[in-house]
Write a protein that holds these residues in place. Structure first.
Motif, PDB file in Angstrom:
ATOM      1  N   GLN A  57       0.823  -1.208   0.000  1.00 33.32           N
ATOM      2  CA  GLN A  57       0.000   0.000   0.000  1.00 33.32           C
ATOM      3  C   GLN A  57       0.860   1.262   0.000  1.00 33.32           C
ATOM      4  O   GLN A  57       1.860   1.317   0.723  1.00 33.32           O
ATOM      5  N   ARG A 163      -5.787  -3.297  11.925  1.00 26.76           N
ATOM      6  CA  ARG A 163      -5.494  -2.091  11.146  1.00 26.76           C
ATOM      7  C   ARG A 163      -6.144  -0.869  11.791  1.00 26.76           C
ATOM      8  O   ARG A 163      -5.527   0.175  11.916  1.00 26.76           O
ATOM      9  N   ASP A 209       1.038 -11.615   8.442  1.00 25.77           N
ATOM     10  CA  ASP A 209      -0.233 -10.974   8.772  1.00 25.77           C
ATOM     11  C   ASP A 209      -1.286 -11.191   7.677  1.00 25.77           C
ATOM     12  O   ASP A 209      -2.475 -10.996   7.924  1.00 25.77           O
ATOM     13  N   GLN A 210      -0.825 -11.579   6.495  1.00 27.04           N
ATOM     14  CA  GLN A 210      -1.757 -11.728   5.377  1.00 27.04           C
ATOM     15  C   GLN A 210      -2.204 -13.171   5.145  1.00 27.04           C
ATOM     16  O   GLN A 210      -2.973 -13.443   4.231  1.00 27.04           O
ATOM     17  N   LYS A 257       2.462  -5.805  15.324  1.00 23.06           N
ATOM     18  CA  LYS A 257       3.460  -5.794  14.260  1.00 23.06           C
ATOM     19  C   LYS A 257       3.887  -4.364  13.917  1.00 23.06           C
ATOM     20  O   LYS A 257       3.131  -3.419  14.172  1.00 23.06           O
TER      21      LYS A 257
HETATM   22 MG    MG Z   1      -0.976  -3.872   6.277  1.00 26.70          MG
END
Ligand code: MG
Ligand code: ATP
Length: 391
Positions: A57, A163, A209-210, A257
């Motif tokens: 991003q 997030r 994390d994904q 994180k």
């Molecule tokens: Mg992220």
């Protein structure tokens, strides 16, 4: 001189030398098997060209977690890929919109991110490098996938909570006020699935994390294949490509994180940080007051984070690194981590500063990348539209 330093000193002093020398012994190609999972779930032991897709991003300058958990891996993949492998790397502007962004800052971050990708060593002639928002097929497929995504599955994703928590500087996910949740943030894993499936990607190198999003993506691919049958299943089930250092923690709060969207600038080391900033952020990293150093992520997450960062930089096993510091203090460890990190970022940092001035070149790279990306997804979308009946 520490071991890692000797290792680094041997490297040729050229751009990104730390990146190349640090990771030449450990290749991602080894972590990707040539077996791929067939549509029916069985293993095909045939080497097939891989289609690698990943994204980042444009929400700020990348930090050490992005570098070690994602970008470094992308460069290794590019270096080790076979000529038939397709490598596709996207700057995912639509994902950035899931949290409030200042339009001017977003526009700068978007261009800067392209400069970063080139600065770390991605080659636009080898890899497709492009802005997600310049390929509308991602949004089209995301809508179609949204219509086959069960709400229950999205609710089980934990990433939107983290997030939101990180962006509000909340201490943990339970403090998050759900009234701040927008529909885009809730469904961004579906957009991510569309990013991947639009290219019929087989491998997705992203941080730990994904992981849950890759699982959702596989579920959606399977569900689409089952519902909209053709001569063959349309979407391969993509594999998560795991990196050895896939989770770098916040320097201020090692229970979460390291993240671009955390308001605390001292929580992360940026690619653009000066040597003095690197030293000062690492010196003030949260650790504990136990004497001696041990690698214990559960009870000593701060020290464990520093050890894993050092191990990732020196390409060593974290336990081996920890053993060297058994009788030393946090100060020694921090000093060596700061040096290793500086070695890692100094080449790309200098190249980034040079490239970000080259606006005409960056525009040209973006334009060509978007053309290539659209050309790849057009036939897939044609098939999707046919199968769902929108023709
Ligand atoms: Mg992220
Ligand atoms: P944001 O806070 O805006 O979500 P981010 O720091 O999470 O930013 P992304 O752009 O979402 O960065 O992610 C880019 C890539 O970096 C992804 O592959 C992600 O898994 C990886 N990544 C992000 N943070 C870390 C981290 N702390 N450790 C390892 N990998 C990470």
């Amino acid at each position: 001189m520490s071991l890692f330093h000797q290792h680094l000193r041997r490297a040729p002093a050229v751009l990104s030398s730390a990146w190349r020398s640090l990771h030449s012994r450990q290749t991602v190609a080894r972590s990707i098997t040539t077996t791929s999972v067939a549509q029916n779930g069985s293993q095909e032991v045939r080497a097939r060209p891989r289609v690698v897709f990943s994204g980042i991003q444009p929400t700020g300058i990348p930090h050490l977690g992005n570098l070690l958990g994602a970008l470094l891996n992308w460069v290794k993949l590019q270096r080790d890929a076979s000529p038939e492998d397709q490598l596709i790397y996207s700057i995912v502007g639509w994902h950035a919109l899931t949290l409030p962004q200042d339009p001017k800052a977003l526009s700068v971050a978007r261009r800067d991110m392209l400069a970063v990708l080139l600065a770390v060593g991605l080659d636009p002639n080898r890899s497709v490098i492009f802005h997600q928002d310049e390929n509308p097929h991602h949004a089209e497929l995301a809508w179609i996938l949204n219509c086959i995504t069960p709400m229950g599955k999205l609710r089980r994703m934990t990433t939107w909570k983290s997030r939101l928590a990180a962006s509000r500087n909340a201490r943990d996910d339970s403090e998050v006020d759900e009234s701040l949740l927008n529909a885009g943030l809730f469904t961004y894993p579906v957009l991510q699935a569309a990013d991947i499936l639009a290219y019929r990607a087989t491998h997705v190198p992203v941080g730990e994390d994904q992981q849950q999003h890759i699982e959702l993506c596989r579920d959606l691919a399977e569900s689409f294949n089952r519902t909209f049958k053709g001569k063959r299943a349309l979407f391969p089930l993509p594999q998560h490509v795991i990196t050895s250092s896939c989770r770098v923690l916040s320097l201020r709060d090692p229970s979460s994180k390291m993240s671009k969207s955390s308001p605390d600038l001292n929580s992360r080391i940026l690619l653009t940080d000066t040597p003095a900033q690197v030293r000062s952020k690492i010196r003030s990293a949260v650790t504990d007051s136990t004497l001696g150093i041990t690698y214990d992520p559960e009870t000593r997450p701060g020290a464990a984070n520093l050890l894993s960062i050092l191990a990732a930089c020196t390409d060593e096993d974290v336990q081996v690194v920890a053993a060297r510091y058994a009788d030393k203090g946090h100060g020694d460890l921090k000093g060596d981590v700061a040096e290793a990190v500086e070695e890692l970022i100094k080449g790309p940092r200098a190249e980034f500063e040079r490239l970000r001035q080259e606006t005409a070149y960056l525009e040209e790279v973006a334009k060509k990348g978007a053309e290539k990306a659209r050309a790849l997804t057009e036939p897939v979308m044609k098939e999707v539209r046919t199968r769902i009946g929108l023709v």
